[in-house]
Write a protein that holds these residues in place. Structure first.
Motif, PDB file in Angstrom:
ATOM      1  N   GLY A   9       0.951  -1.124  -0.098  1.00  0.00           N
ATOM      2  CA  GLY A   9       0.027  -0.056  -0.042  1.00  0.00           C
ATOM      3  C   GLY A   9       0.949   1.475  -0.098  1.00  0.00           C
ATOM      4  O   GLY A   9       0.274   2.494  -0.165  1.00  0.00           O
ATOM      5  N   VAL A  10       2.083   1.212   0.301  1.00  0.00           N
ATOM      6  CA  VAL A  10       3.050   2.401   0.480  1.00  0.00           C
ATOM      7  C   VAL A  10       4.205   2.236  -0.779  1.00  0.00           C
ATOM      8  O   VAL A  10       4.945   1.127  -0.704  1.00  0.00           O
ATOM      9  CB  VAL A  10       3.525   2.588   1.686  1.00  0.00           C
ATOM     10  CG1 VAL A  10       4.629   3.829   1.654  1.00  0.00           C
ATOM     11  CG2 VAL A  10       2.482   2.958   2.427  1.00  0.00           C
ATOM     12  N   VAL A  11       4.277   3.246  -1.704  1.00  0.00           N
ATOM     13  CA  VAL A  11       5.578   3.155  -2.631  1.00  0.00           C
ATOM     14  C   VAL A  11       6.574   4.187  -1.899  1.00  0.00           C
ATOM     15  O   VAL A  11       6.143   5.176  -1.706  1.00  0.00           O
ATOM     16  CB  VAL A  11       4.999   3.653  -3.985  1.00  0.00           C
ATOM     17  CG1 VAL A  11       6.142   3.307  -4.906  1.00  0.00           C
ATOM     18  CG2 VAL A  11       4.163   2.422  -4.436  1.00  0.00           C
ATOM     19  N   VAL A  12       7.651   3.811  -1.819  1.00  0.00           N
ATOM     20  CA  VAL A  12       8.892   4.789  -1.442  1.00  0.00           C
ATOM     21  C   VAL A  12       9.745   4.988  -2.681  1.00  0.00           C
ATOM     22  O   VAL A  12      10.183   4.129  -3.408  1.00  0.00           O
ATOM     23  CB  VAL A  12       9.808   3.851  -0.340  1.00  0.00           C
ATOM     24  CG1 VAL A  12      10.777   4.908   0.007  1.00  0.00           C
ATOM     25  CG2 VAL A  12       8.702   4.016   0.845  1.00  0.00           C
ATOM     26  N   LEU A  13       9.801   6.191  -3.061  1.00  0.00           N
ATOM     27  CA  LEU A  13      10.627   6.606  -4.376  1.00  0.00           C
ATOM     28  C   LEU A  13      11.783   7.401  -3.901  1.00  0.00           C
ATOM     29  O   LEU A  13      11.512   8.386  -3.110  1.00  0.00           O
ATOM     30  CB  LEU A  13       9.663   7.284  -5.429  1.00  0.00           C
ATOM     31  CG  LEU A  13       8.738   6.793  -6.082  1.00  0.00           C
ATOM     32  CD1 LEU A  13       7.673   7.501  -6.833  1.00  0.00           C
ATOM     33  CD2 LEU A  13       8.860   5.307  -6.725  1.00  0.00           C
ATOM     34  N   ARG A  14      12.699   7.391  -4.456  1.00  0.00           N
ATOM     35  CA  ARG A  14      13.987   8.304  -4.207  1.00  0.00           C
ATOM     36  C   ARG A  14      14.266   8.940  -5.806  1.00  0.00           C
ATOM     37  O   ARG A  14      14.540   8.204  -6.676  1.00  0.00           O
ATOM     38  CB  ARG A  14      15.160   7.506  -3.731  1.00  0.00           C
ATOM     39  CG  ARG A  14      16.484   8.385  -3.480  1.00  0.00           C
ATOM     40  CD  ARG A  14      17.564   7.528  -3.112  1.00  0.00           C
ATOM     41  NE  ARG A  14      18.167   6.475  -4.142  1.00  0.00           N
ATOM     42  CZ  ARG A  14      18.648   5.566  -3.665  1.00  0.00           C
ATOM     43  NH1 ARG A  14      18.814   4.951  -2.372  1.00  0.00           N
ATOM     44  NH2 ARG A  14      19.026   4.614  -4.767  1.00  0.00           N
ATOM     45  N   VAL A  53       6.502   5.946   6.332  1.00  0.00           N
ATOM     46  CA  VAL A  53       6.035   4.658   6.123  1.00  0.00           C
ATOM     47  C   VAL A  53       4.771   4.145   7.042  1.00  0.00           C
ATOM     48  O   VAL A  53       3.679   3.844   7.083  1.00  0.00           O
ATOM     49  CB  VAL A  53       6.703   3.345   5.671  1.00  0.00           C
ATOM     50  CG1 VAL A  53       6.009   2.138   5.788  1.00  0.00           C
ATOM     51  CG2 VAL A  53       7.558   3.857   4.398  1.00  0.00           C
ATOM     52  N   ALA A  54       5.378   4.368   8.285  1.00  0.00           N
ATOM     53  CA  ALA A  54       4.677   3.871   9.700  1.00  0.00           C
ATOM     54  C   ALA A  54       3.340   4.637   9.804  1.00  0.00           C
ATOM     55  O   ALA A  54       2.328   4.097  10.311  1.00  0.00           O
ATOM     56  CB  ALA A  54       5.321   3.983  10.990  1.00  0.00           C
ATOM     57  N   CYS A  55       3.453   5.959   9.458  1.00  0.00           N
ATOM     58  CA  CYS A  55       2.309   6.818   9.789  1.00  0.00           C
ATOM     59  C   CYS A  55       1.482   6.923   8.704  1.00  0.00           C
ATOM     60  O   CYS A  55       0.309   7.843   8.747  1.00  0.00           O
ATOM     61  CB  CYS A  55       3.011   8.253  10.286  1.00  0.00           C
ATOM     62  SG  CYS A  55       3.737   8.036  12.050  1.00  0.00           S
ATOM     63  N   LEU A  56       1.479   6.440   7.502  1.00  0.00           N
ATOM     64  CA  LEU A  56       0.734   6.937   6.405  1.00  0.00           C
ATOM     65  C   LEU A  56      -0.602   6.439   6.539  1.00  0.00           C
ATOM     66  O   LEU A  56      -1.548   6.938   5.756  1.00  0.00           O
ATOM     67  CB  LEU A  56       1.583   6.216   5.211  1.00  0.00           C
ATOM     68  CG  LEU A  56       2.375   7.167   4.386  1.00  0.00           C
ATOM     69  CD1 LEU A  56       3.169   6.361   3.220  1.00  0.00           C
ATOM     70  CD2 LEU A  56       1.642   8.643   3.895  1.00  0.00           C
ATOM     71  N   GLY A  57      -0.666   5.329   7.388  1.00  0.00           N
ATOM     72  CA  GLY A  57      -2.170   4.737   7.526  1.00  0.00           C
ATOM     73  C   GLY A  57      -2.976   5.812   8.435  1.00  0.00           C
ATOM     74  O   GLY A  57      -4.138   5.623   8.430  1.00  0.00           O
ATOM     75  N   ALA A  58      -2.446   6.524   9.485  1.00  0.00           N
ATOM     76  CA  ALA A  58      -3.120   7.583  10.065  1.00  0.00           C
ATOM     77  C   ALA A  58      -2.678   9.065   9.529  1.00  0.00           C
ATOM     78  O   ALA A  58      -2.399   9.228   8.308  1.00  0.00           O
ATOM     79  CB  ALA A  58      -2.665   7.594  11.368  1.00  0.00           C
ATOM     80  N   ASP A  59      -2.886  10.055  10.385  1.00  0.00           N
ATOM     81  CA  ASP A  59      -2.633  11.317  10.026  1.00  0.00           C
ATOM     82  C   ASP A  59      -1.188  11.560  10.091  1.00  0.00           C
ATOM     83  O   ASP A  59      -0.703  11.637  11.310  1.00  0.00           O
ATOM     84  CB  ASP A  59      -3.462  12.251  10.694  1.00  0.00           C
ATOM     85  CG  ASP A  59      -3.128  13.869  10.514  1.00  0.00           C
ATOM     86  OD1 ASP A  59      -2.455  13.896   9.475  1.00  0.00           O
ATOM     87  OD2 ASP A  59      -3.609  14.680  11.106  1.00  0.00           O
TER      88      ASP A  59
END
Length: 563
Positions: A452-457, A548-554
């Motif tokens: 559910g989360v994509v990390v891009l650099r 990443v840890a906080c993307l599910g919340a605010d």
């Protein structure tokens, strides 16, 4: 500092510099005579140029090994510039001398304004392609003299076709001398590199002509060479001619500087000292000004003669001063020896010299990089490098040297803009070695993605030229099932207003699709610009894990968010 390479000179170095200087002289004299013919001027002009070039570079330049003198590439460019400007009854020799002065002025001004970095704007693939094309053009122009046939007109292909179709008219004596000289030079270079092959071949050719009377049997010879020191002063051309030469002089100076700086850096690294690009520009300028005021031609640093200098044991530019003194002796007392130097032998020396410039291996390497299965951005870069090298090569062969030069410079700038506008955008995953280590998944397939989360650099700065490319990459990552995108900004050294506004607009666009965009690990200037931008900028976190840890919340409530 005057003569920086001689600073701290030790008496123990004298013998090595004397030997190296004599070795350089043995190569310099016949090659200077030959390169002058490429420039379309009498052979002695090459000797006129060598003396002030060697002396003035030793006084100004920072390399301890670089040999400055006439070179094939700049000689060919000189001929092209003079041909474009010529007319109105102006003497080609005077125009050639005026061009050397103009190149010197361009280089001195560039060095005074510390523009040495400009040489970096000619990419290596483009420079390789240009030099190979130039070497082929020079070689095909010398082939008729090598075998004693009439030279054709037109571009490389027209001249080559004319040569092939007129081989039946070759003079057997001229061909024997030319091909024999070529074999001697190449053989000595291959198996006895310490022997000055050009000088040996010249001596043998002159001896053959003198003993067999070949000059009376149809073999062209150099003829009388004016003995004595050159006339000093400005050439007899109108002041306006210098302005006409300025455009071509800029290109000649750039190519000469790039080639000479490359040779200087190579030997500086090998012997553990530094060269200053801006002082090198001043050294190139001083050498050309001296050459022009002494009735000489354009000069620049020579990798081949620098290699001879280094392998002979030179420790400082004192070896160049020794070569200059021996060249003066040649002008005063030895020019008569070269009167019966056959033109086919000179052509052979030129061809042997430019063979070293035809770096087929470099082009093959670029082609192999093109055909390898690289990642998308690396593959694009490899294809662009190979295409640019081939385009520069063909530009010289089809359009002649000067248009080919400016085509090469244009290609270098376009490559720079292309790459600046297409930074690599890597998708990151967690490394097996540790949860806080994020690595490129293309290079490391074992890196674990995050559901559910994509990390891009982004591997480069964010600015107006690449803002659209980065925006498209971020949009493309927001596929089905993705509710968050983390932009790892650790490798983003700067961001401008255009890119910052793009991030603001993209944040809103993605939010409308239910995707949250956040930034992690921003640094100095990036953080300052984002904070100063109007609008809802992406939330910023100190680390990727926190984002990443906080993307599910605010994300704004996370205590690890940057303050």
């Amino acid at each position: 500092m005057i003569a920086p390479s001689l600073h701290g000179y030790r008496p123990a170095w004298v013998r090595r510099d004397l030997v190296a200087g004599a070795t350089v002289w043995a190569v310099l004299v016949p090659e200077s005579l030959a390169y002058a013919t490429i420039a379309g001027v009498p052979p002695v002009v090459g000797l006129y140029a060598a003396v002030p070039a060697l002396v003035l570079y030793a006084l100004v330049g920072t390399s301890k090994h670089l040999v400055v003198g006439p070179m094939a590439a700049t000689a060919a460019l000189s001929a092209s510039v003079v041909a474009d400007v010529g007319g109105g009854g102006l003497d080609p020799v005077s125009l050639t001398t005026a061009l050397a002065i103009t190149v010197g002025l361009v280089a001195v001004v560039a060095g005074a304004f510390r523009l040495g970095f400009l040489a970096s704007f000619i990419s290596e693939p483009v420079l390789k392609g240009f030099i190979v094309g130039l070497a082929l053009t020079i070689a095909v122009g010398q082939l008729p003299k090598l075998v004693g046939v009439e030279k054709g007109e037109g571009d490389f292909f027209a001249q080559l076709w004319h040569f092939v179709t007129h081989l039946g008219d070759a003079d057997l004596r001229s061909a024997a001398i030319g091909l024999g000289t070529l074999v001697v030079v190449l053989a000595l270079r291959r198996w006895l590199p310490v022997v000055p092959g050009s000088l040996v071949a010249v001596a043998l050719a002159i001896t053959l002509v003198w003993t067999l009377g070949l000059d009376r049997q149809g073999v062209d010879v150099v003829g009388p060479i004016t003995a004595g020191l050159p006339p000093l002063g400005l050439p007899a051309v109108p002041i306006g001619t210098y302005l006409q030469l300025a455009g071509g002089a800029l290109g000649v100076a750039l190519i000469g500087f790039a080639e000479g700086l490359g040779a200087a850096k190579t030997y500086a690294v090998r012997h553990g000292y530094e060269v200053d690009p801006n002082r090198e520009l001043l050294g190139l300028g001083a050498a050309n000004l001296g050459s022009g005021l002494a009735s000489g031609m354009v000069v620049n640093g020579s990798l081949s003669k620098t290699a001879v200098n280094g392998s002979a044991g030179a420790r400082t530019e004192a070896s160049g001063l020794v070569a200059a003194v021996l060249t003066v002796v040649t002008l005063l007392f030895l020019t008569g020896l070269f009167t019966r130097l056959p033109e086919p032998a000179l052509a052979a020396i030129v061809i042997a010299a430019v063979v070293e410039l035809i770096d087929v291996r470099a082009l093959v390497t670029l082609y192999r990089m093109w055909t390898r299965r690289l990642g998308s951005i690396y593959g694009l870069a490899a294809r662009a490098d190979f295409a640019a090298a081939v385009a520069a090569l063909l530009g010289v062969l089809v359009f002649d040297t000067l248009p080919g030069l400016f085509l090469g410079i244009t290609l270098s700038l376009l490559l720079l803009l292309y790459r600046a506008s297409r930074p690599h955008v890597a998708e990151l995953g967690r490394a097996p070695e540790g949860p806080d280590l994020w690595i490129d998944r293309d290079r490391h397939p074992e890196a674990a993605p995050t559901d559910g989360v994509v990390v891009l650099r982004v591997e480069g700065g964010l600015f107006f030229a690449d803002a659209d490319h980065v925006r498209d990459a971020l949009r493309a990552a927001a596929g089905p099932g993705v509710y968050g995108i983390v932009l790892d900004a650790r490798s983003v050294p700067f961001v401008d207003v255009t890119a910052a506004r793009m991030l603001v607009e993209l944040t809103a666009t993605l939010a409308a699709r239910g995707v949250t965009l956040v930034v992690a690990r921003d640094i100095g200037q990036v953080r300052d610009v984002l904070r100063a931008t109007d609008g809802a900028t992406p939330p910023v976190f100190a680390e990727v894990d926190a984002a990443v840890a906080c993307l599910g919340a605010d994300p704004s409530t996370d205590p690890r968010r940057n303050s």
